[in-house]
Each structure stands twice: as C-alpha cells, then as structure tokens.
Design a protein around this motif. Structure first.
Motif, PDB file in Angstrom:
ATOM      1  N   GLY A   1      55.954  15.367  38.387  1.00 23.24           N
ATOM      2  CA  GLY A   1      55.251  16.527  37.755  1.00 23.24           C
ATOM      3  C   GLY A   1      54.417  16.924  38.263  1.00 23.24           C
ATOM      4  O   GLY A   1      53.548  17.177  37.954  1.00 23.24           O
ATOM      5  N   GLY A   2      53.807  15.734  39.204  1.00 21.15           N
ATOM      6  CA  GLY A   2      52.432  16.266  40.247  1.00 21.15           C
ATOM      7  C   GLY A   2      51.322  15.176  38.682  1.00 21.15           C
ATOM      8  O   GLY A   2      49.780  15.565  39.115  1.00 21.15           O
ATOM      9  N   LEU A   3      51.264  14.367  37.756  1.00 20.33           N
ATOM     10  CA  LEU A   3      50.983  13.788  37.093  1.00 20.33           C
ATOM     11  C   LEU A   3      49.803  12.419  38.106  1.00 20.33           C
ATOM     12  O   LEU A   3      50.595  11.610  38.623  1.00 20.33           O
ATOM     13  CB  LEU A   3      51.004  13.120  35.872  1.00 20.33           C
ATOM     14  CG  LEU A   3      52.326  14.132  34.774  1.00 20.33           C
ATOM     15  CD1 LEU A   3      53.222  14.105  33.992  1.00 20.33           C
ATOM     16  CD2 LEU A   3      51.127  14.962  34.249  1.00 20.33           C
ATOM     17  N   THR A   4      48.785  12.061  37.344  1.00 20.83           N
ATOM     18  CA  THR A   4      48.015  11.032  37.834  1.00 20.83           C
ATOM     19  C   THR A   4      48.855   9.798  36.643  1.00 20.83           C
ATOM     20  O   THR A   4      49.103   9.930  35.537  1.00 20.83           O
ATOM     21  CB  THR A   4      46.484  11.080  37.347  1.00 20.83           C
ATOM     22  OG1 THR A   4      46.921  11.527  35.915  1.00 20.83           O
ATOM     23  CG2 THR A   4      46.037  12.641  38.769  1.00 20.83           C
ATOM     24  N   TYR A   5      48.360   8.569  37.445  1.00 24.55           N
ATOM     25  CA  TYR A   5      48.092   7.136  36.611  1.00 24.55           C
ATOM     26  C   TYR A   5      47.722   7.456  35.538  1.00 24.55           C
ATOM     27  O   TYR A   5      48.018   7.132  34.206  1.00 24.55           O
ATOM     28  CB  TYR A   5      47.962   6.398  37.464  1.00 24.55           C
ATOM     29  CG  TYR A   5      47.810   4.486  36.895  1.00 24.55           C
ATOM     30  CD1 TYR A   5      49.175   4.366  36.983  1.00 24.55           C
ATOM     31  CD2 TYR A   5      46.942   4.281  36.321  1.00 24.55           C
ATOM     32  CE1 TYR A   5      49.663   2.445  36.462  1.00 24.55           C
ATOM     33  CE2 TYR A   5      47.242   3.620  35.510  1.00 24.55           C
ATOM     34  CZ  TYR A   5      48.548   2.107  35.905  1.00 24.55           C
ATOM     35  OH  TYR A   5      48.701   1.182  34.870  1.00 24.55           O
ATOM     36  N   SER A   6      47.045   7.520  35.095  1.00 30.70           N
ATOM     37  CA  SER A   6      46.130   7.650  33.914  1.00 30.70           C
ATOM     38  C   SER A   6      47.311   8.403  33.154  1.00 30.70           C
ATOM     39  O   SER A   6      47.499   8.588  31.724  1.00 30.70           O
ATOM     40  CB  SER A   6      45.016   8.098  33.780  1.00 30.70           C
ATOM     41  OG  SER A   6      44.866   9.202  34.009  1.00 30.70           O
ATOM     42  N   GLU A   7      47.265   9.780  33.359  1.00 31.40           N
ATOM     43  CA  GLU A   7      48.320  10.971  32.622  1.00 31.40           C
ATOM     44  C   GLU A   7      49.824  10.285  32.553  1.00 31.40           C
ATOM     45  O   GLU A   7      49.661  10.186  30.765  1.00 31.40           O
ATOM     46  CB  GLU A   7      48.410  12.568  33.055  1.00 31.40           C
ATOM     47  CG  GLU A   7      46.950  12.756  33.537  1.00 31.40           C
ATOM     48  CD  GLU A   7      46.633  14.112  34.433  1.00 31.40           C
ATOM     49  OE1 GLU A   7      46.452  14.858  34.841  1.00 31.40           O
ATOM     50  OE2 GLU A   7      47.846  13.736  35.431  1.00 31.40           O
ATOM     51  N   LEU A   8      50.116   9.566  32.787  1.00 31.04           N
ATOM     52  CA  LEU A   8      51.425   9.284  33.103  1.00 31.04           C
ATOM     53  C   LEU A   8      51.486   8.210  32.026  1.00 31.04           C
ATOM     54  O   LEU A   8      52.473   7.718  30.868  1.00 31.04           O
ATOM     55  CB  LEU A   8      51.768   8.962  33.912  1.00 31.04           C
ATOM     56  CG  LEU A   8      53.204   8.900  34.766  1.00 31.04           C
ATOM     57  CD1 LEU A   8      53.103   8.604  36.097  1.00 31.04           C
ATOM     58  CD2 LEU A   8      54.130  10.199  35.082  1.00 31.04           C
ATOM     59  N   GLN A   9      50.667   7.133  31.966  1.00 29.11           N
ATOM     60  CA  GLN A   9      50.056   6.471  30.833  1.00 29.11           C
ATOM     61  C   GLN A   9      50.021   6.343  29.538  1.00 29.11           C
ATOM     62  O   GLN A   9      50.876   5.936  28.430  1.00 29.11           O
ATOM     63  CB  GLN A   9      49.139   4.747  31.430  1.00 29.11           C
ATOM     64  CG  GLN A   9      49.191   4.623  33.063  1.00 29.11           C
ATOM     65  CD  GLN A   9      51.112   3.200  32.721  1.00 29.11           C
ATOM     66  OE1 GLN A   9      51.616   4.181  33.205  1.00 29.11           O
ATOM     67  NE2 GLN A   9      50.440   2.574  31.889  1.00 29.11           N
ATOM     68  N   GLN A  10      49.131   7.723  29.008  1.00 30.55           N
ATOM     69  CA  GLN A  10      49.145   8.264  27.941  1.00 30.55           C
ATOM     70  C   GLN A  10      50.428   9.195  28.006  1.00 30.55           C
ATOM     71  O   GLN A  10      50.596   8.830  26.365  1.00 30.55           O
ATOM     72  CB  GLN A  10      47.832   9.225  28.579  1.00 30.55           C
ATOM     73  CG  GLN A  10      47.733  10.080  27.030  1.00 30.55           C
ATOM     74  CD  GLN A  10      47.043   9.512  26.151  1.00 30.55           C
ATOM     75  OE1 GLN A  10      46.447   8.667  25.992  1.00 30.55           O
ATOM     76  NE2 GLN A  10      47.051   9.178  25.120  1.00 30.55           N
ATOM     77  N   LYS A  11      51.499   9.076  28.396  1.00 26.91           N
ATOM     78  CA  LYS A  11      52.142  10.278  27.920  1.00 26.91           C
ATOM     79  C   LYS A  11      52.924   8.492  27.778  1.00 26.91           C
ATOM     80  O   LYS A  11      53.898   8.746  26.416  1.00 26.91           O
ATOM     81  CB  LYS A  11      52.658  10.601  28.866  1.00 26.91           C
ATOM     82  CG  LYS A  11      52.488  12.107  29.110  1.00 26.91           C
ATOM     83  CD  LYS A  11      53.258  12.633  30.177  1.00 26.91           C
ATOM     84  CE  LYS A  11      52.530  14.069  29.983  1.00 26.91           C
ATOM     85  NZ  LYS A  11      52.545  14.739  29.008  1.00 26.91           N
ATOM     86  N   ILE A  12      53.046   7.899  28.194  1.00 23.79           N
ATOM     87  CA  ILE A  12      54.329   5.789  26.929  1.00 23.79           C
ATOM     88  C   ILE A  12      53.724   6.189  26.562  1.00 23.79           C
ATOM     89  O   ILE A  12      54.402   5.279  25.609  1.00 23.79           O
ATOM     90  CB  ILE A  12      54.061   5.283  28.745  1.00 23.79           C
ATOM     91  CG1 ILE A  12      54.697   5.827  29.606  1.00 23.79           C
ATOM     92  CG2 ILE A  12      54.790   3.671  28.462  1.00 23.79           C
ATOM     93  CD1 ILE A  12      56.391   6.067  29.846  1.00 23.79           C
ATOM     94  N   ARG A  13      52.073   5.979  26.078  1.00 21.81           N
ATOM     95  CA  ARG A  13      51.131   5.325  24.732  1.00 21.81           C
ATOM     96  C   ARG A  13      52.102   6.159  24.123  1.00 21.81           C
ATOM     97  O   ARG A  13      52.023   6.098  22.308  1.00 21.81           O
ATOM     98  CB  ARG A  13      49.801   5.190  25.360  1.00 21.81           C
ATOM     99  CG  ARG A  13      49.596   4.437  26.012  1.00 21.81           C
ATOM    100  CD  ARG A  13      48.142   3.669  25.401  1.00 21.81           C
ATOM    101  NE  ARG A  13      47.283   4.930  26.113  1.00 21.81           N
ATOM    102  CZ  ARG A  13      47.171   4.650  27.610  1.00 21.81           C
ATOM    103  NH1 ARG A  13      47.609   3.980  28.526  1.00 21.81           N
ATOM    104  NH2 ARG A  13      46.350   5.694  27.925  1.00 21.81           N
ATOM    105  N   GLU A  14      52.139   7.851  24.494  1.00 23.62           N
ATOM    106  CA  GLU A  14      52.394   8.925  23.482  1.00 23.62           C
ATOM    107  C   GLU A  14      54.068   9.188  22.809  1.00 23.62           C
ATOM    108  O   GLU A  14      54.297   9.127  21.369  1.00 23.62           O
ATOM    109  CB  GLU A  14      51.993  10.626  23.158  1.00 23.62           C
ATOM    110  CG  GLU A  14      50.903   9.558  23.274  1.00 23.62           C
ATOM    111  CD  GLU A  14      49.639  11.819  24.635  1.00 23.62           C
ATOM    112  OE1 GLU A  14      51.573  12.236  24.613  1.00 23.62           O
ATOM    113  OE2 GLU A  14      48.678  11.737  24.187  1.00 23.62           O
TER     114      GLU A  14
END
Length: 617
Positions: free
Chosen positions: A526-539
């Motif tokens: 989805g064009g997400l960066t590493y930090s954005e993906l990690q944030q979604k996993i934490r959420e």
C-alpha cells in the motif's frame, strides 16, 4: 566502396541484424515459454540456413565470419574464467570439490574414449572435443533447476559443477589443442616439446600479466570507473592477439587465464564488470550459435550416422554417469542424489560455440575428422537439453528429491510486520526465509518456527551457504531505506526486477532523498513506509489471507474491509503475486485466489480469524 551482394544474398548489415534478431528473439521467446533457449536458437538457425536458404554466413558475411567467431569465443572463455573464484571452491561442499577435482578429469577421459571408440574420431580430435564435453552448460542448468525445484544439495551440486567446470572444460580443450597443433607440425620430438612448452608458457605469462595489470590499475584508481569495461575489453583483445601471434590459437588459453586471475583479484567493481560481461556473453553466444546453426547444410549433417547416435547414447548413459559416480564415491552424498546428478548433464551453447571453432581449426590442420565435431556438438546439445528438460523433474520426483511446495519468498528484515507476513505465507504453504543482521530482530521469527538467516543477505556467506534456488521473490523490509534500495538493486538482475520489492522510502519526493528510478525495487504494502507499518502493527492491525470466490468477491471483501491494505494474492495456477503500489491505481485481484491483506483488528473478517499477529480467514 561496399561490394554488391550476389543474387539472393543478404548484405553484411542485414545479416548482422538478422543474427541479432534471431539470437535475442529466441532467448526472449524461450524466457516467455519457459523453454531452453538453445532449442529455439537451433531451430531458428537451421530454419533460415539449410531449410529455407535465406541466410548463408559464408556467402553473406564472407571472410569476416571466422575472425568474428574467434573473438566471440575468446570473450566467452574469458567470461567463463571470471566465474572461477577459488575462494568459492574452497568453501564449497565436498561433493562440489569432488565433481571438479575428480569429475572433470574423469569426464574428459570417458568422453575422449567414447569419441575415439564409438564416434570414430582420432585421438587428437577426441582429446580436444572431450575437454569441451566437460562443460555441462551453466546457462542451461539454471532454468532446468528452477523448473524442477530440486532439494538443496543436488541442486547445489549441479549448479556449482556447471559454473566451475565451464572454464575448466575450456582450459582442457585449449591445452589439448595446443598439443595437437605442435604434434601436427612435423617437428622433431624435442623441438615439438619445446614449441609446446614455449607456447603454453607464453600464453600463461600473457594471461597472468594482463590480469595482474588490469587488477592493479583498477585497485589503484588508475582507470576511471566508466572506462573500466572498455579498458578490460581492449586488454582482453590485445592479450588474445599477442598470444595468438606467438602460437596459433594459444590466445584462447591466455584470455581464460586472464579471466581466472581477475576473478580472484578481489576487485571492488568485479560484480559490475562480471554482470556486463554476462550480458555481452549472452549476445555473443546467441550470435555464434545462430551463425553455426545457419552454416549447417545437408552435406554437413549427413556425416551424422549410427555411430553418432551411439556416441550420444554412450555419453548420456555411460560416460557421464561413470565419471560422476566415481567422483562422488565414498562421500556423504546419498545414493539417490548421486544418481540424479549422474544422469543430469545438459550441454549448452558454450559447448557448440567452442566446438565449432575448434572443429574448423582441426580441419585446417589437415585432420578430416575435425569436420564432424560441430555436427556432433549440435547432436549432443540438442539431445541432452531435450532429454533432461523433460526428465529432470520426473526423475527428481521418482527419487524423492523435489522441494516441497511452490517457489518461496526471501524477506530481508526481521520486523514484526515481516514476521507476520511470513507466518501468513507459511500457512499458505509458501516457503519463506527471513534474513537480518541483528539476531534480536530475528527472535520473533525464530519463536514462530520460521526459517531464518542471521547475517547480511548480500554477504559471501549467504551467496555460497544459502540455497536460494527455491525462492523467486525478494522483499526488502528493513528500517534502513538505503539498505533496502541496495538489496533490491543488487538482487534484481538475478531474480528479475519484476520480482524484487521494497517498502516506500521516507520523503521519497524530497530532492534530498529522491533516487533515480533505475535503483531499488517495486513499492508494495500500500505504499506504506517501515514506520507506518510498524505503527499499524502496534495498533492491532493484522495480516490475513482471505479466499475469494464467485460467492465472496473483491467487492464483498472491500465492503467488509474498507480500510484493508492489499498486499498480494496466491493463485492455484499462477502462484504468488505481490501488488505493486501506484498512488493513482487500485490493485485488481483475481476472481478466485487467496487474498493477502493488512486490516484493522476491529473490522469484521469474512470468516473467523486465527491469531493476533497473522490471521487466516
């Protein structure tokens, strides 16, 4: 002024264009159809040559043909020498070393005996051609291994044997030819021995000097980066011509030694040079093969008789198995794997190119049996490629040596997102390897029972110690954007740019961070960066797989998961596909597939989910 071609003849420019179109076109078509390229090139060359009579190299190209083939073969042998890295051989498994150290001489001996006693060649011609038959075709074995999907050890044995024995076989043939040249010169024994030693010694000296000089100039920065390949070509041609002037055809020995020296010189730009040489070799091999196939005529092919057929059978069923089984005797390689390697020996275009040149040279020495070498080379190459192309996979299945499942995925980076994606793929029976240079980041993958590699995926340990044949896609998903770009750029030529993916870089549109489009892999997730993906996993977002069908379509999926991010899909027929991210485009999944997606935990899945990190609907 250019000479006017005779009626029905092609101009040299048209002939060169036709050779290029047929050679490269055959390679491309073979890639699309997943067939051995050599079969299509053989068919194309014979069709425009002896069948239709459209192209006759001797008529249309004239006296340039012989020196062109000589130079092309010299470059091919030089590239082959550049594949022989002694460090990789020392670190190779015992079976690979035995196949090179013992298998190559035994193969030379058994092939020479078959050529003399079965095909009827003289000892000199048989020794030269027997050396060439050591080569098992690295350009042919790789696609066969991808199709057959062998287990790690037999796959590595076949792959490394083909790579290392490529220059070994050429070297053996060149040495045998040098002996033949001197023995046919009607010199006294002492004088003949001196001429042989002088020629081989001079060729070796020139090859070592050229290789050492190039390596020192490159290491000390005496040559600009953009000039390295042109300088390499110029020195290569100079070494070939100088050695050839000293002893006819000794130039081939000189350039082979030069390539081996450069391969072991530990040059920083070695990978780039070798990659360019590989591309040039593909063009040259294609051209030489088309030229040789088109030069065939009914009279030349008529020399193939029952003895030729018997020779092909003996090479496949006796010479190859005997040499391999003797070489691997008393090793830890299981009998089933020995049998598979023994009965798998496809020859490639390098053999035809080198054999065609030596056949002409042997004939020029006054040995009539040199004329049969080229047709025999075509016969053995065609027979082995077709035979092993159809029998390798069934034989491997019969012996129980096929790798389970479908082609896998290498994920670089041991983040929670990478681990969750690997778990989903694992549940779909897709092999996954997670690589990370930080052992702590691999803890989650290890606890999940996933296959991991602790180290740099670009290291020599990974190159020589990992079996990566069973993997066809690479995902670079570390927190380091520059390293992700380096991994995908470096591995793209091997896996294909359509099969390497990386996470979107932070601030990719900024002038300070923007990189050329030629670097890196495709963006996905989805064009997400590493930090954005990690944030979604934490959420609490989960990676899931959902089956699509006529009853549950993509529209139904989007209704239940409006915020879901599509990662990829697994089809029963076409395998795994990751969706490339485009800001203005929406991925279009297949109607019936397993859809891999990242969705919020709070949303209602299509079916009950499995676990918190990676779920399966």
């Amino acid at each position: 002024m250019m000479a006017t071609p005779v009626d029905g003849a092609l101009t040299p420019v048209t002939a060169f264009a036709l050779v290029g179109a047929l050679g490269v076109g055959s390679q491309w078509l073979a890639w699309k159809l997943r067939l051995p390229a050599i079969v299509l090139m053989l068919a194309a060359g014979l069709l425009v040559g002896p069948v239709l009579g459209v192209f006759d190299p001797v008529r249309d190209i004239g006296p340039l043909m012989t020196p062109m083939i000589s130079i092309a073969v010299a470059i091919i042998l030089f590239e082959g020498g550049m594949t022989l890295n002694f460090h990789s051989l020392v670190g190779a498994a015992e079976g690979v070393r035995r196949l090179v150290v013992l298998g190559a001489p035994l193969g030379w001996l058994t092939s020479t005996l078959a050529l003399h006693y079965v095909a009827g060649l003289g000892w000199g011609s048989a020794a030269v051609f027997g050396g060439i038959l050591i080569v098992t075709g690295p350009t042919v074995i790789a696609p066969l291994l991808r199709t057959a999907r062998l287990q790690r050890r037999p796959s590595a044995l076949l792959q490394w044997e083909a790579i290392v024995n490529d220059p070994v076989g050429a070297l053996a043939a060149v040495l045998a030819f040098e002996v033949l040249v001197v023995t046919q010169s009607n010199l006294e024994l002492g004088h003949a021995a001196w001429e042989l030693v002088r020629g081989i010694g001079f060729a070796t000296l020139i090859g070592v000097a050229a290789g050492w000089g190039v390596a020192q100039a490159f290491k000390r920065g005496k040559v600009a980066e953009y000039m390295k390949v042109p300088v390499l070509f110029s020195v290569l041609l100079g070494a070939f011509a100088l050695s050839d002037a000293m002893l006819h055809e000794s130039g081939l020995l000189a350039v082979t030694i030069m390539g081996i020296w450069i391969a072991n010189a530990d040059l920083p730009s070695y990978a780039e040079m070798r990659r360019f040489k590989e591309h040039a070799t593909i063009l040259l091999v294609s051209g030489v093969f088309i030229l040789l196939a088109a030069s065939m005529n009914l009279e030349t092919l008529s020399v193939l008789n029952w003895r030729s057929l018997a020779f092909v059978v003996v090479i496949i069923a006796v010479a190859r198995p005997v040499s391999v089984l003797l070489a691997l005797a008393f090793t830890k390689v299981p009998l089933k794997e020995r049998l598979l390697v023994a009965f798998t020996g496809p020859r490639g275009v390098v053999l035809v190119a080198v054999a065609g040149l030596f056949g002409e040279r042997i004939t020029a020495l006054g040995l009539e049996d040199g004329a049969i070498i080229a047709p025999l080379a075509f016969a053995i190459v065609t027979a082995t490629v077709v035979l092993h192309g159809f029998t390798l996979a069934p034989l491997a299945r019969f012996l129980g040596l096929t790798a389970a499942g479908q082609p896998g995925v290498v994920i670089v980076g041991g983040s929670p997102f990478a681990t969750a994606l690997a778990e989903v793929l694992g549940k779909l029976e897709v092999p996954v390897l997670i690589s990370d240079a930080n052992l702590v980041r691999l803890r989650g993958a290890r606890n999940a029972g996933l296959k991991t590699f602790y180290g740099d995926i670009l290291s020599e340990t990974a190159e020589f110690g990992l079996d990566l044949i069973g993997y066809e896609k690479v995902i670079a998903a570390t927190e380091n954007d520059a390293y992700n770009t380096l991994v995908t750029t470096d591995l793209a030529p091997e896996y294909g740019r359509e099969n390497v993916f990386q996470l979107r870089r932070d601030n990719p549109e900024s002038g300070r961070h923007n990189l050329p489009s030629t670097l890196g892999g495709k963006r996905f997730a989805g064009g997400l960066t590493y930090s954005e993906l990690q944030q979604k996993i934490r959420e609490g977002w989960q990676l899931r797989s959902t089956r699509l069908s006529e009853e549950f379509t993509v529209d139904n999926f989007r209704e239940r998961n409006p915020d879901g991010i599509l990662i990829g899909e697994l089809q029963d027929r076409n395998g795994l596909r990751f969706f490339e991210f485009h800001p203005d485009q929406t991925p279009k999944p297949s109607k019936e597939a397993r859809l891999i997606h990242l969705s919020p935990k709070s949303e209602t899945p299509s079916q009950p989910s499995a676990d918190a990190g990676a779920a399966q609907d």
